[in-house]
Design a protein around this motif. Structure first.
Motif, PDB file in Angstrom:
ATOM      1  N   UNK A 165       0.830  -1.206   0.000  1.00 23.94           N
ATOM      2  CA  UNK A 165       0.000   0.000   0.000  1.00 23.94           C
ATOM      3  C   UNK A 165       0.859   1.248   0.000  1.00 23.94           C
ATOM      4  N   UNK A 166       1.986   1.192   0.658  1.00 27.28           N
ATOM      5  CA  UNK A 166       2.866   2.353   0.777  1.00 27.28           C
ATOM      6  C   UNK A 166       3.753   2.557  -0.446  1.00 27.28           C
ATOM      7  N   UNK A 167       4.220   1.465  -1.065  1.00 26.01           N
ATOM      8  CA  UNK A 167       5.234   1.581  -2.116  1.00 26.01           C
ATOM      9  C   UNK A 167       4.711   1.405  -3.544  1.00 26.01           C
ATOM     10  N   UNK A 168       3.740   0.524  -3.725  1.00 29.55           N
ATOM     11  CA  UNK A 168       3.330   0.194  -5.092  1.00 29.55           C
ATOM     12  C   UNK A 168       2.640   1.332  -5.848  1.00 29.55           C
ATOM     13  N   UNK A 169       1.838   2.196  -5.212  1.00 28.28           N
ATOM     14  CA  UNK A 169       1.226   3.287  -5.992  1.00 28.28           C
ATOM     15  C   UNK A 169       2.251   4.182  -6.682  1.00 28.28           C
ATOM     16  N   UNK A 170       3.345   4.507  -6.013  1.00 27.01           N
ATOM     17  CA  UNK A 170       4.387   5.332  -6.628  1.00 27.01           C
ATOM     18  C   UNK A 170       5.101   4.623  -7.752  1.00 27.01           C
ATOM     19  N   UNK A 171       5.275   3.299  -7.608  1.00 27.09           N
ATOM     20  CA  UNK A 171       5.875   2.515  -8.683  1.00 27.09           C
ATOM     21  C   UNK A 171       4.913   2.457  -9.865  1.00 27.09           C
ATOM     22  N   UNK A 172       3.630   2.310  -9.581  1.00 24.47           N
ATOM     23  CA  UNK A 172       2.622   2.182 -10.635  1.00 24.47           C
ATOM     24  C   UNK A 172       2.549   3.418 -11.514  1.00 24.47           C
ATOM     25  N   UNK A 173       2.589   4.604 -10.916  1.00 24.15           N
ATOM     26  CA  UNK A 173       2.463   5.823 -11.723  1.00 24.15           C
ATOM     27  C   UNK A 173       3.810   6.371 -12.190  1.00 24.15           C
ATOM     28  N   UNK A 174       4.902   5.692 -11.834  1.00 19.54           N
ATOM     29  CA  UNK A 174       6.223   6.091 -12.305  1.00 19.54           C
ATOM     30  C   UNK A 174       6.869   7.212 -11.530  1.00 19.54           C
ATOM     31  N   UNK A 175       6.212   7.720 -10.483  1.00 10.97           N
ATOM     32  CA  UNK A 175       6.782   8.829  -9.716  1.00 10.97           C
ATOM     33  C   UNK A 175       7.950   8.373  -8.849  1.00 10.97           C
ATOM     34  N   UNK A 176       7.979   7.074  -8.541  1.00 12.34           N
ATOM     35  CA  UNK A 176       9.090   6.509  -7.780  1.00 12.34           C
ATOM     36  C   UNK A 176       9.663   5.326  -8.548  1.00 12.34           C
ATOM     37  N   UNK A 177      10.980   5.293  -8.667  1.00 10.64           N
ATOM     38  CA  UNK A 177      11.671   4.166  -9.277  1.00 10.64           C
ATOM     39  C   UNK A 177      12.184   3.286  -8.150  1.00 10.64           C
ATOM     40  N   UNK A 178      11.937   2.009  -8.250  1.00 10.15           N
ATOM     41  CA  UNK A 178      12.386   1.063  -7.238  1.00 10.15           C
ATOM     42  C   UNK A 178      13.229  -0.019  -7.887  1.00 10.15           C
ATOM     43  N   UNK A 179      14.026  -0.688  -7.093  1.00 12.17           N
ATOM     44  CA  UNK A 179      14.821  -1.804  -7.609  1.00 12.17           C
ATOM     45  C   UNK A 179      15.075  -2.795  -6.502  1.00 12.17           C
ATOM     46  N   UNK A 180      15.617  -3.933  -6.861  1.00 12.60           N
ATOM     47  CA  UNK A 180      15.887  -5.011  -5.913  1.00 12.60           C
ATOM     48  C   UNK A 180      17.358  -5.380  -5.952  1.00 12.60           C
ATOM     49  N   UNK A 181      17.996  -5.383  -4.785  1.00  9.04           N
ATOM     50  CA  UNK A 181      19.390  -5.801  -4.649  1.00  9.04           C
ATOM     51  C   UNK A 181      19.403  -7.238  -4.149  1.00  9.04           C
ATOM     52  N   UNK A 182      19.922  -8.136  -4.967  1.00  9.56           N
ATOM     53  CA  UNK A 182      19.867  -9.557  -4.632  1.00  9.56           C
ATOM     54  C   UNK A 182      21.197 -10.261  -4.858  1.00  9.56           C
ATOM     55  N   UNK A 183      21.877  -9.987  -5.944  1.00 11.93           N
ATOM     56  CA  UNK A 183      23.032 -10.784  -6.358  1.00 11.93           C
ATOM     57  C   UNK A 183      24.075 -10.894  -5.248  1.00 11.93           C
ATOM     58  N   UNK A 184      24.689 -12.071  -5.158  1.00  7.99           N
ATOM     59  CA  UNK A 184      25.788 -12.288  -4.230  1.00  7.99           C
ATOM     60  C   UNK A 184      27.035 -11.563  -4.735  1.00  7.99           C
ATOM     61  N   UNK A 185      28.057 -11.390  -3.890  1.00  6.11           N
ATOM     62  CA  UNK A 185      29.273 -10.690  -4.333  1.00  6.11           C
ATOM     63  C   UNK A 185      29.903 -11.254  -5.596  1.00  6.11           C
ATOM     64  N   UNK A 186      29.685 -12.555  -5.886  1.00  6.90           N
ATOM     65  CA  UNK A 186      30.259 -13.132  -7.098  1.00  6.90           C
ATOM     66  C   UNK A 186      29.380 -12.892  -8.324  1.00  6.90           C
ATOM     67  N   UNK A 187      28.270 -12.147  -8.141  1.00  4.59           N
ATOM     68  CA  UNK A 187      27.418 -11.792  -9.271  1.00  4.59           C
ATOM     69  C   UNK A 187      26.373 -12.818  -9.632  1.00  4.59           C
TER      70      UNK A 187
END
Length: 371
Positions: free
Chosen positions: A109-131
């Protein structure tokens, strides 16, 4: 499975294609590749604000359009065809799907509306140090710190990590792997790293006791499902790029004259173009099959996503190689877009899992099932 597009889906594809034709032609792509953002924020605003592309897979209760990830898949194909530099994969896929898989209503509820309308860009950090992006290889540790959490570690290859307003992180806890939202810039270092494909942007994120908010508790987030959805999305980009490679090669073969004839009239060239077409269409089928499975929560989504990643990577590699070969010397010049197709092929083949890694996973799962 039904792959024929509905009238609404056809209209969506037409809108996106027309927009990208006007705003993301070869000159526009090259103009933004070297800018600090790496993408056209004006185009991003239109894509998300007017067409609503980033909202398609987001439920209406969270500010989305309430369609499905299949419509998002179609948008990715068009972005792949245009070679458009865009944070769409990072924000509308990686971050959005991580939040949806986490099943946290408050965070959504807090994050997805901004992602939906493009006003906020989000990303996910997942990869291990070896990529590598694997559920069992996590490079960040999280420990409780009062009402929040303290996160430390290093994550390479974070898509549009330097441009993101919201940074989600996969981290280890004593209870298992969890998902966190970074709540401040203290202890956060973002360093852009060069990529083979100049239309993509990646960042190395270093966390030193950075403050985070828990989005999915340890052991509750299904990383295999999240990875399947991401691999499927990458295959859509690959299919779109393969279609671009075939189209530009067909056009060139009908224009280039050798020995008094267009090269497309030679039988050997016809055969190679036909092989490119077969690779593209089989890749499209594999990719859309996985997309259908994702959109319909099918039990075989992991299997189909793996198939799509391996086959589409192989198909785009073939199409890109033939694109360069059939264009001849001009294909390896900076001025021609063939080299962008070639670089996109090699970059996306390694993104979120290489074909060899995925094949090995399939072999391991088959051995485990037969044991």
């Amino acid at each position: 499975m039904q792959f024929d597009l509905t009238d609404e889906q056809q209209e969506l594809v037409s809108f996106v294609r027309e927009l990208l034709t006007q705003r993301s032609d070869s000159g526009a792509v090259r103009a933004v590749m070297g800018t600090p953002d790496g993408f056209d924020r004006g185009l991003w605003a239109v894509l998300c604000g007017e067409i609503g592309a980033a909202s398609l897979a987001i439920p209406e209760e969270f500010g989305g359009a309430g369609f499905s990830s299949y419509e998002t898949h179609l948008v990715l194909e068009e972005l792949g065809y245009a070679l458009t530099p865009s944070p769409f994969l990072a924000s509308a896929i990686l971050a959005t799907q991580a939040l949806l898989v986490a099943n946290n209503s408050e965070a959504s509820t807090r994050l997805l509306p901004g992602i939906a309308d493009g006003s906020h860009i989000a990303t996910l950090a997942w990869a291990a140090p070896d990529g590598r992006w694997r559920p069992d290889q996590i490079g960040v540790d999280a420990t409780p710190n009062g009402e929040s959490w303290s996160l430390s570690g290093e994550v390479p290859l974070v898509a549009y990590g330097a441009q993101a307003d919201t940074l989600l992180v996969i981290a280890r806890t004593s209870a298992g792997v969890a998902l966190f939202e970074i709540t401040g810039e203290s202890g956060v270092t973002r360093e852009e790293t060069s990529a083979m494909d100049p239309t993509l942007r990646f960042t190395t994120v270093r966390l030193t006791e950075a403050q985070g908010r828990e989005v999915a508790a340890g052991g509750t987030i299904d990383l295999e499902l999240l990875r399947a959805r991401v691999l499927t999305a990458v295959s859509a980009l690959q299919v779109g790029t393969a279609a671009r490679g075939l189209d530009m090669t067909l056009a060139y073969a009908g224009q280039r004259v050798q020995f008094g004839r267009t090269i497309g009239s030679f039988q050997v060239v016809k055969h190679r173009l036909a092989d490119m077409y077969v690779q593209l269409e089989t890749a499209r089928t594999a990719s859309r099959a996985a997309a259908w499975a994702v959109a319909n929560d099918s039990d075989d989504v992991t299997e189909l996503a793996r198939i799509a990643k391996v086959w589409c990577s192989r198909a785009l590699d073939f199409v890109a190689s033939e694109t360069v070969q059939l264009h001849g010397g001009i294909a390896i010049t900076w001025e021609h877009d063939a080299h962008l197709v070639f670089k996109r092929a090699h970059a996306t083949a390694q993104l979120f899992a290489s074909p060899s890694e995925v094949r090995r996973e399939v072999e391991e799962s088959l051995l485990a099932a037969s044991a």
